[in-house]
Scaffold this active site. Structure first.
Site, PDB file in Angstrom:
ATOM      1  N   HIS A 276       0.802  -1.227   0.000  1.00 20.28           N
ATOM      2  CA  HIS A 276       0.000   0.000   0.000  1.00 20.28           C
ATOM      3  C   HIS A 276       0.836   1.279   0.000  1.00 20.28           C
ATOM      4  O   HIS A 276       0.279   2.372  -0.090  1.00 20.28           O
ATOM      5  CB  HIS A 276      -0.933   0.008   1.221  1.00 20.28           C
ATOM      6  CG  HIS A 276      -0.207   0.213   2.505  1.00 20.28           C
ATOM      7  ND1 HIS A 276       0.575  -0.774   3.076  1.00 20.28           N
ATOM      8  CD2 HIS A 276      -0.101   1.296   3.296  1.00 20.28           C
ATOM      9  CE1 HIS A 276       1.115  -0.302   4.182  1.00 20.28           C
ATOM     10  NE2 HIS A 276       0.734   0.946   4.341  1.00 20.28           N
TER      11      HIS A 276
ATOM     12  N   HIS B  67       1.692   6.942   0.222  1.00 18.89           N
ATOM     13  CA  HIS B  67       0.921   5.994   1.038  1.00 18.89           C
ATOM     14  C   HIS B  67      -0.522   5.983   0.547  1.00 18.89           C
ATOM     15  O   HIS B  67      -1.271   6.918   0.810  1.00 18.89           O
ATOM     16  CB  HIS B  67       0.995   6.451   2.502  1.00 18.89           C
ATOM     17  CG  HIS B  67       0.430   5.494   3.474  1.00 18.89           C
ATOM     18  ND1 HIS B  67      -0.919   5.321   3.656  1.00 18.89           N
ATOM     19  CD2 HIS B  67       1.043   4.652   4.332  1.00 18.89           C
ATOM     20  CE1 HIS B  67      -1.115   4.418   4.607  1.00 18.89           C
ATOM     21  NE2 HIS B  67       0.057   3.996   5.026  1.00 18.89           N
TER      22      HIS B  67
END
Length: 176
Positions: A84, A99
C-alpha cells in the site's frame, strides 16, 4: 533506507554498507503528482500521523485513478509488505513516501499490485503501483493518498504549490 524500514516494520537482513546518498542538486526541487486526483492539505486529512506532519511535510491527493507513478527520477527504497506504500529516494535528494489510503495496511495487500521492487531505478512518470479503488473503498477504507517528503528536516521549506485537480506529473510540492 532505515526510515522506510522502520516505517513498514520490516526486519532487514544485514546489508552491505549503504551507498552514499545522492548529492542534492542546488536550487529548488519539485515533487510531481504521483497520483491523479484532487489535492488536499495534509494537516486536514483524517489520519493523525500524516496530518501532524510527523513523517514529513507534503500534500495528500484524493485519487481519481488507481495508479501511482514516480514523482521524479530515483531509486525505490521500500515497497510495503502490504503493497500500500512506496518509498523513493530521488536523484534530487528528496526522500518521498507515497501511502495509498488510510489504514490500508489492514488490507494485507488486497487491492494493490506493485510494479517495482526495492533497488529499481525509476524515471519520473514510470508506473510504480496499481490499486483497485473500488475494492479498497468497498472494504471501507478511504483512498486519501499522502505524498510526504520524509527528509523534510534536510530542507529550508517544503510547501504544497497545487490546489484543486491535478494530473500525474503536475508540480505539487516545492522544496527549497
Amino acid at each position: 533506507m532505515g526510515f522506510f524500514s522502520n516505517l513498514f516494520h520490516k526486519k532487514e537482513e544485514p546489508a552491505p554498507a549503504p551507498a552514499a546518498k545522492p548529492a542534492a542538486p542546488a536550487g529548488d526541487k519539485i515533487v510531481y503528482a504521483p497520483v491523479e486526483g484532487e489535492i488536499r492539505i495534509l494537516s486536514e486529512i483524517d489520519d493523525p500521523v500524516f496530518s501532524s506532519e510527523a513523517l514529513g511535510k507534503g500534500c495528500a491527493i484524493e485519487p481519481s485513478k488507481g495508479e501511482v507513478v514516480a514523482p521524479f527520477d530515483g531509486t525505490i527504497e521500500q515497497v510495503a509488505e502490504t503493497s500500500h506504500a512506496v518509498g523513493i529516494m530521488g536523484d534530487n535528494g528528496l526522500e518521498v513516501l507515497i501511502h495509498v489510503g488510510m489504514d490500508t495496511v489492514e488490507l494485507k495487500g488486497k487491492g494493490y499490485d506493485p510494479k517495482v521492487k526495492v533497488g529499481d531505478k525509476v524515471k519520473k512518470g514510470q508506473l510504480l503501483l496499481k490499486f483497485d479503488m473500488a475494492a479498497i473503498s468497498a472494504a471501507g477504507y478511504k483512498l486519501t493518498t499522502p505524498v510526504v517528503v520524509t527528509n523534510t528536516d534536510d530542507f529550508t521549506s517544503v510547501e504544497p504549490i497545487a490546489t484543486g485537480k491535478v494530473t500525474e506529473g503536475q508540480d505539487v510540492v516545492l522544496v527549497k
